[in-house]
Design a protein around this motif. Structure first.
Motif, mmCIF file in Angstrom:
data_model
loop_
_atom_site.group_PDB
_atom_site.id
_atom_site.type_symbol
_atom_site.label_atom_id
_atom_site.label_comp_id
_atom_site.label_asym_id
_atom_site.label_seq_id
_atom_site.Cartn_x
_atom_site.Cartn_y
_atom_site.Cartn_z
ATOM 1 N N GLU A 32 0.849 -1.188 0.000
ATOM 2 C CA GLU A 32 0.000 0.000 0.000
ATOM 3 C C GLU A 32 0.887 1.242 0.000
ATOM 4 O O GLU A 32 1.964 1.263 0.615
ATOM 5 C CB GLU A 32 -0.898 0.005 1.247
ATOM 6 N N LEU A 33 0.421 2.293 -0.669
ATOM 7 C CA LEU A 33 1.216 3.513 -0.759
ATOM 8 C C LEU A 33 1.080 4.355 0.513
ATOM 9 O O LEU A 33 -0.010 4.496 1.065
ATOM 10 C CB LEU A 33 0.777 4.354 -1.958
ATOM 11 N N ASP A 35 1.882 8.325 2.198
ATOM 12 C CA ASP A 35 1.840 9.696 1.693
ATOM 13 C C ASP A 35 3.152 10.039 0.985
ATOM 14 O O ASP A 35 4.240 9.729 1.479
ATOM 15 C CB ASP A 35 1.613 10.687 2.839
ATOM 16 N N GLN A 37 4.153 8.790 -1.831
ATOM 17 C CA GLN A 37 4.651 7.727 -2.693
ATOM 18 C C GLN A 37 3.854 7.606 -3.998
ATOM 19 O O GLN A 37 2.715 8.059 -4.099
ATOM 20 C CB GLN A 37 4.627 6.382 -1.953
ATOM 21 N N VAL A 38 4.495 6.956 -4.971
ATOM 22 C CA VAL A 38 3.930 6.759 -6.305
ATOM 23 C C VAL A 38 4.142 5.298 -6.690
ATOM 24 O O VAL A 38 5.205 4.735 -6.428
ATOM 25 C CB VAL A 38 4.631 7.681 -7.332
ATOM 26 N N ALA A 81 -0.866 4.594 -9.595
ATOM 27 C CA ALA A 81 -1.463 5.055 -8.342
ATOM 28 C C ALA A 81 -0.535 6.110 -7.760
ATOM 29 O O ALA A 81 0.690 6.015 -7.888
ATOM 30 C CB ALA A 81 -1.649 3.902 -7.352
ATOM 31 N N SER A 82 -1.130 7.130 -7.126
ATOM 32 C CA SER A 82 -0.283 8.208 -6.607
ATOM 33 C C SER A 82 -0.864 8.812 -5.340
ATOM 34 O O SER A 82 -2.066 9.073 -5.261
ATOM 35 C CB SER A 82 -0.122 9.311 -7.671
ATOM 36 N N ARG A 83 0.022 9.028 -4.377
ATOM 37 C CA ARG A 83 -0.315 9.828 -3.194
ATOM 38 C C ARG A 83 0.686 10.980 -3.105
ATOM 39 O O ARG A 83 1.195 11.321 -2.047
ATOM 40 C CB ARG A 83 -0.298 8.960 -1.939
ATOM 41 N N ASN A 84 0.956 11.540 -4.294
ATOM 42 C CA ASN A 84 1.915 12.634 -4.418
ATOM 43 C C ASN A 84 1.348 13.655 -5.400
ATOM 44 O O ASN A 84 0.958 13.293 -6.518
ATOM 45 C CB ASN A 84 3.267 12.094 -4.916
ATOM 46 N N THR A 85 1.338 14.910 -5.005
ATOM 47 C CA THR A 85 0.712 15.951 -5.838
ATOM 48 C C THR A 85 1.480 16.225 -7.125
ATOM 49 O O THR A 85 0.933 16.794 -8.065
ATOM 50 C CB THR A 85 0.591 17.268 -5.041
ATOM 51 N N ASP A 106 9.371 7.032 -3.700
ATOM 52 C CA ASP A 106 9.124 8.220 -2.884
ATOM 53 C C ASP A 106 9.235 9.433 -3.799
ATOM 54 O O ASP A 106 10.324 9.846 -4.177
ATOM 55 C CB ASP A 106 10.155 8.304 -1.749
#
Length: 339
Positions: A32-33, A35, A37-38, A81-85, A106
């Motif tokens: 799982e990602l 914050d 991470q990509v 999937a991305s949790r990076n702006t 990261d």
């Protein structure tokens, strides 16, 4: 995510020539990602000669490839999937994802993952002509050989991803480009498609004297610059034909990648000819990458820089394709298509 990531790891260090038994295929869950991470789905994996050196634990310019970890390597792919702006799903990216189908990155680490534009440059080219091999050729030619119009530049492994770029960049600068390659088909490609002035099939020459004679015929005014990828007899023959104040960019020595010494028959010619011989590692010169990539990208996008790719299908094929690369079985840039 319940996704499985398949990767090739280094299982053991080769003794002499590497074999497929030095590698192993491993399956691991995609994590799982967190914050920042990509998650990238790699589309292509780059296979390069430098990887052979990293497989050994002998002293070199880079740390050895760790055992039981994913093999190092350049990759291009797509953000899934991305949790990076800074990265959105669908972005095409280039990085060092290694021999695996997915990579978690990261995105806060600068330079680890670069977005690329595939409007005019194919995604795979960012691992070749508009990637590390292209920049390697550009640096050795522009910063070390620095040819003047009318000078003669010789390139070993001229049909490969690095060598092919060197000769074409030399032609852009008004120099003569003479290649060395293995086999008539590769030599035809170097002259007819890449636009070199001549190409010598080194397989037709059994000793330094014979190869030096062929270089004399192809380079009647001597050799002003030499881009070295091979070493051994080829370097010895080039040294015989080198001009005063010639420059040698030492990029690779594939003749010695299995750990054997590479004797040099006449090193006194370096002094006699007042030659500049300089080794380089392109990753130590990141300051010039933007300049190099701008020229390379423009030339590829406008069709003025030609390249060829050999593409193996599927992650499982990577070890065999890599061993083939070390024996010169590939034609141009060696890639593995992962999707």
């Amino acid at each position: 995510m319940n996704q499985i990531n398949r990767q090739i790891q280094l299982a053991s260090r080769p003794s002499g020539e590497p074999t497929v038994d030095n590698f192993k295929l491993v399956e691991t869950p995609v994590p799982e990602l967190a914050d920042g991470q990509v998650l990238v789905r790699n589309h292509y994996l780059s296979l390069d000669p430098y990887m052979r050196g990293r497989m050994s634990d002998s002293k070199s310019y880079a740390d050895p490839q760790p055992l039981n970890q994913v093999m190092i390597g350049g990759t291009v792919g797509e953000v899934v999937a991305s949790r990076n702006t800074h990265f959105a799903v669908g972005d095409k990216v280039v990085g060092m994802g290694g021999w695996q189908e997915y990579q978690v990155v990261d995105g806060q680490q600068r330079g680890v993952l670069q977005k690329v534009d595939t409007t005019h440059v194919p995604l795979s080219a960012y691992l070749g002509a508009v990637g590390m091999p292209g920049v390697t050729g550009w640096y050795g030619l522009v910063k070390i050989i620095n040819p003047k119009a009318g000078e003669t530049v010789v390139v070993s492994a001229a049909s490969g991803a690095v060598g092919g770029a060197v000769g074409q960049l030399a032609k852009v600068r008004g120099a003569r480009a003479v290649g060395l390659a293995g086999g008539a088909e590769k030599c035809r490609y170097v002259v007819e498609e890449l636009g070199f002035d001549a190409c010598i099939d080194y397989k037709q020459h059994k000793d330094v004297k014979s190869l030096a004679a062929a270089l004399k015929a192809a380079c009647p005014n001597g050799i002003d610059g030499y881009f070295e990828n091979v070493g051994g007899m080829i370097l010895d023959a080039v040294m015989v034909r080198a001009n005063a104040f010639s420059r040698v960019a030492m990029c690779g020595m594939i003749a010695g990648y299995n750990g054997d010494p590479i004797p040099m028959s006449a090193p006194q010619l370096i002094l006699v000819n007042r030659m500049k011989v300089e080794g380089f590692i392109v990753s130590e010169h990141m300051d010039v990458w933007p300049e190099a990539l701008k020229e390379l990208g423009t030339l590829v996008a406008t069709g003025k820089l030609k390249y060829r790719e050999t593409v193996a299908q599927g992650l499982d094929s990577a070890p065999e394709a890599f061993l083939g690369l070390l024996k010169g079985k590939n034609f141009g840039k060696q890639l593995v298509k992962l999707i």
